[in-house]
Design an enzyme around this catalytic site. Structure first.
Site, PDB file in Angstrom:
ATOM      1  N   HIS A 116       2.173   1.183  -5.855  1.00  0.00           N
ATOM      2  CA  HIS A 116       2.285   0.033  -4.396  1.00  0.00           C
ATOM      3  C   HIS A 116       0.689   0.045  -5.068  1.00  0.00           C
ATOM      4  CE1 HIS A 116       2.524  -2.777  -1.038  1.00  0.00           C
ATOM      5  NE2 HIS A 116       3.834  -2.615  -1.721  1.00  0.00           N
ATOM      6  N   ARG A 140       3.783  -1.643 -12.676  1.00  0.00           N
ATOM      7  CA  ARG A 140       4.740  -0.720 -12.275  1.00  0.00           C
ATOM      8  C   ARG A 140       5.974  -2.151 -12.361  1.00  0.00           C
ATOM      9  NH1 ARG A 140       5.745  -1.610  -6.177  1.00  0.00           N
ATOM     10  NH2 ARG A 140       6.987  -3.365  -6.927  1.00  0.00           N
ATOM     11  N   ARG A 188      10.297 -10.802   3.840  1.00  0.00           N
ATOM     12  CA  ARG A 188      12.217 -10.425   3.132  1.00  0.00           C
ATOM     13  C   ARG A 188      12.651  -9.622   3.924  1.00  0.00           C
ATOM     14  NH1 ARG A 188      12.854 -11.280  -2.422  1.00  0.00           N
ATOM     15  NH2 ARG A 188      12.266 -13.864  -2.527  1.00  0.00           N
ATOM     16  N   ARG A 209       5.359  -5.772   7.781  1.00  0.00           N
ATOM     17  CA  ARG A 209       6.425  -5.053   8.173  1.00  0.00           C
ATOM     18  C   ARG A 209       5.922  -4.221   8.170  1.00  0.00           C
ATOM     19  NH1 ARG A 209      10.239  -6.468   4.289  1.00  0.00           N
ATOM     20  NH2 ARG A 209       8.960  -7.239   2.423  1.00  0.00           N
ATOM     21  N   TYR A 252       5.219   5.239  -0.421  1.00  0.00           N
ATOM     22  CA  TYR A 252       4.801   3.792  -1.164  1.00  0.00           C
ATOM     23  C   TYR A 252       3.100   4.867  -1.291  1.00  0.00           C
ATOM     24  CZ  TYR A 252       8.579   0.212  -0.196  1.00  0.00           C
ATOM     25  OH  TYR A 252       9.462  -0.329  -0.425  1.00  0.00           O
ATOM     26  N   HIS A 263       0.227 -11.659   4.244  1.00  0.00           N
ATOM     27  CA  HIS A 263       1.114 -10.971   3.406  1.00  0.00           C
ATOM     28  C   HIS A 263      -0.680  -9.521   3.403  1.00  0.00           C
ATOM     29  CE1 HIS A 263       1.271  -8.147  -0.606  1.00  0.00           C
ATOM     30  NE2 HIS A 263       2.984  -8.664   0.854  1.00  0.00           N
TER      31      HIS A 263
END
Length: 798
Positions: A679, A651, A491, A461, A555, A521
């Site tokens: 994160h 989390r 996503r 991203r 984050y 990822h």
């Protein structure tokens, strides 16, 4: 310019070059003989398990065949597990574990949303931040219904396997999920009407209904309606010649009953509230009104000559198009999508209506939408409070968290990045350290450095104005070898990533789209630079979060910058695995999914079991977003039975039951939710010292099936003693009773601990890190950090 490649999960496949007319990611994998499917708690694979009222019918022969093949793949997930024989040889016989040892995933997900809602309810949190948490809760609940609830309903209705590790029947889980979601939705609505609205009014911000506006304000909005709203409205009546209209997911609508005085007929009509207009219209700088109220006040103009009898707002949630739960295999999703695309529209999974709605109108909606009565939510208006984000964005600093500037001292500003990393590793903690002055600086410096020969980068991203992407383009145009592994299935960012991939290709970058069936990822950068003596040196960044400058301010993540030769060799091999045909599975300092990450973690958990049985110090610490992988959870249970102290900072979702006598007595689970989204992922093993091990890992992987089986993930072993101590210290601080957090009980409930016995707010971990990061502590020893905490005035939670 090189084009993208796609390959099979095993690393061997055909390249897909655009010049040959093949689209990335569209290659059909070689057919395999389906494996036998496993029965689930919902019945044998392929057998219908419910779903009446959701409008999904049976598959045809071809569709059934695709589904059965997909179910076979699903049944084979999780192969990266140590062999039973090797574990038996290392540990001896393992304890039998009870069948009810897992918490329900859906309930745990909703419990996380509850923690967010509790921040919206907390008067110690700045007011506009409470409004933001109220908005976040609404958006998160939408996501939950579109993905988790919708996926469960769809799998039940089509006879696919439905995971149910908690031991409950699928229909029971669905009913419990809908009931709990209803309770939270009611609580969310009460928080808005009973807490936030009065608090906002006291601070001079008013969200009003139409009848509460002054006459002159209504007159101004009437002009606005004529000029800006009326032209884009389309009332749709339902009669024998006009069937019930399609109502898209998450769209807000008005259900209107009108009477025709000439014929005496009463008709139903739907008016869609335009999504491109502001959710709350500005009446004056500090007064707002819901958009649907303005439309409802002018319905007579839309239905001229008719009598408007009643009107009510409603909202439908549907199965999300194309973006489906990743914890179902890719083939299964594709087969479902093909079937559902044959339908006129996808089934509704939730109907929200104003509590004032009449039974006649509600019955009409339920019948036409073919929705289960359990999924109807009657709420006080206004609906769709995700739009409160616009109120939270108001420029009123006094009602927000104090502004802060990230520290820029992680990399010295008066030296080159490469000179610093040639001497030592650098650990960066976002958002407390500056993303621009650390991670981004590495890539930008590499693009401008004439000695840099190659840059390789994973891109999951990024933002629409990414300086990193611009730097990669500059590097390619300067003749450097630039390779970018782009994940086009991220996503919510698919469209943006496709656009960036094309832009990068046009500039001459080698763009690779990774594996078929696996998401890439992992977060890594490799820079190859020629040194003054002619030798080549590799500089790397391995992170827990995305290369996104905006989310880097929101984050919490860690990143390791290093020039360690072993790491450089590992990252080179992993990039070759992603872009070529390398099948290497052993690395010096990496654990890589889907081939060795789960088994690597279990091996290290088992090592702590061995140490504990020998009477030597043992310890396990983990920080991640979610823990639902059964093999990992079972290994942690075995460690607890052996007496290993285990601290888990989670989390979101946690399926492990802590504190169960004889099973998990030594396990503590905490959660920190606050200003920043926690994160980072950290996995630490051993108590240190000569009689114990001391390993600390960090990286991109959570303990979920999708991360361990269907993504390319990596963890890196941290070797610098100060960095290991800092990572352990973060978990220790979060677990400290003087720090605000939520504690997980064995029944799955989370209890908030944020006030001491005098009702004074406990220390806010994130606010503490903001204050002390400006003077980056030289020692990361947890005892010293605790002394800092105790010697400073506590930051109020939020």
């Amino acid at each position: 310019m090189d084009s993208g490649q796609t390959r099979s999960p095993g690393g061997v496949g055909r390249s897909a070059r655009k010049s040959e007319g093949a689209a990335p990611g569209k290659q059909k994998p070689a057919a395999k003989k389906p494996a036998a499917t496993k029965p689930t708690a919902g019945g044998a694979a392929g057998r219908g398990t419910g779903g009446v009222g959701y409008g999904i019918g049976p598959f045809d022969a071809a569709g059934r065949d695709s589904v059965e093949r997909a179910a076979a793949i699903l049944a084979g997930a999780g192969q990266d597990i140590p062999a039973s024989r090797s574990r038996l040889d290392a540990l001896g016989k393992l304890a039998e574990l009870p069948p009810d040892r897992y918490l329900d995933r859906e309930e745990s997900w909703l419990r996380f949303s509850q923690r967010v809602l509790e921040l919206a309810e907390d008067p110690n949190v700045p007011l506009l931040e409470r409004v933001r948490f109220e908005s976040i809760f609404a958006s998160a609940l939408d996501e939950f219904f579109m993905v988790r609830v919708a996926g469960r309903i769809r799998r039940m209705a089509t006879g696919l396997p439905v995971e149910s590790v908690s031991g409950k029947a699928p229909d029971q889980i669905l009913e419990n999920t809908l009931d709990m979601a209803r309770e939270l939705a009611d609580r969310h609505a009460r928080c808005f009407s009973h807490r936030l609205l009065p608090a906002l009014a006291e601070s001079g911000i008013e969200i009003l209904r139409w009848k509460e506006l002054l006459p002159q304000e209504q007159a101004r909005l009437q002009e606005l309606f004529k000029e800006r709203i009326y032209p884009v409205l389309t009332p749709l009546a339902v009669d024998p010649a006009h069937p019930f209209p399609f109502i898209s997911g998450l769209s807000l609508s008005l259900a209107v009953m009108v009477a025709d005085p000439r014929s005496g007929l009463t008709l139903f009509a739907r008016v869609k509230v335009p999504p491109l207009l502001p959710r709350f219209l500005t009446v004056s700088p500090s007064r707002f009104v819901p958009l649907e109220d303005v439309i409802a006040a002018h319905l007579n103009e839309l239905f001229a000559g008719l009598e408007v009898i009643e009107h009510h707002a409603f909202r439908v949630t549907r199965i999300r198009d194309l973006e489906i739960d990743e914890d179902v295999t890719e083939n299964l999703l594709q087969s479902l999508e093909r079937e559902l695309m044959r339908r006129r529209f996808e089934p509704a999974v939730r109907l929200e209506v104003e509590e004032s709605i009449s039974s006649d109108v509600l019955d009409k909606l339920v019948t036409e939408l073919d929705i289960d009565h359990r999924a109807v939510y009657r709420l006080p208006g206004p609906l769709d409070l995700s739009g409160l984000s616009a109120i939270a964005d108001l420029d009123l600093r006094r009602l927000k968290y104090p502004a802060f500037v990230p520290a820029e001292g992680a990399l010295p500003g008066d030296r080159s990045v490469f000179a610093t990393l040639s001497e030592r590793d650098v650990l960066v903690h976002l958002p407390y350290d500056s993303f621009t002055a650390s991670v981004q600086r590495l890539v930008v410096s590499a693009a401008a450095d004439r000695r840099v020969l190659a840059i390789k980068h994973t891109l999951y991203r990024t933002s629409g104005d990414s300086e990193i992407v611009d730097a990669l383009i500059d590097a390619a145009e300067a003749g450097k070898q630039v390779v970018v592994v782009v994940e086009i299935k991220a996503r919510g960012d698919e469209e943006a990533n496709i656009a960036w991939a094309r832009k990068l290709e046009e500039a001459g970058c080698h763009v690779v789209y990774g594996f078929v069936g696996l998401k890439t990822h992992c977060k890594m950068v490799l820079v190859v630079r020629e040194q003054a003596d002619g030798s080549l040196r590799r500089f790397c960044h391995i992170g827990t979060g995305n290369y996104h400058p905006k989310t880097a301010r929101l984050y919490e993540d860690y990143g390791l910058l290093t020039a360690d030769p072993q790491v450089g060799e590992d990252i080179t091999d992993l990039f070759n695995h992603l872009t070529g045909y390398s099948r290497r599975a052993d690395y010096h300092r990496l654990l890589v999914a889907p081939t060795g990450l789960r088994s690597g973690l279990i091996k290290r958990i088992d090592e702590q079991v061995r140490l504990a049985r020998e009477g030597r110090p043992a310890r396990i610490q983990m920080k991640c977003n979610a823990i639902i992988d059964e093999a990992i959870i079972d290994a942690l249970y075995q460690a607890s039975i052996a007496g290993v102290p285990i601290d888990l900072l989670v989390r979101g979702i946690c399926s492990l039951r802590p504190g169960v006598p004889g099973l998990s007595e030594t396990i503590r689970v905490r959660s920190v939710v606050g200003r920043f989204l926690e994160h980072s992922r950290i996995y630490a093993f051993g108590a240190g010292g000569p009689d114990s091990s001391d390993e600390v890992w960090m990286g991109s992987a959570d303990l979920m099936h999708r991360n361990l089986d269907r993504r390319v993930e990596l963890l890196i072993r941290v070797t610098d003693p100060a960095h290991k101590a800092e990572l352990r210290s973060l978990i220790d601080l979060a677990m400290d009773p003087s720090v605000s957090s939520w504690w997980l009980g064995p029944d799955g409930s989370w209890t908030r601990h944020h006030l001491d016995e005098t009702r004074t707010p406990l220390i806010d971990l994130q606010e503490h890190l903001i204050r002390f990061r400006q003077n980056r502590p030289a020692e990361a020893d947890v005892k010293a950090r605790k002394r800092q905490l105790q010697g400073s005035p506590p930051a109020r939670h939020g």
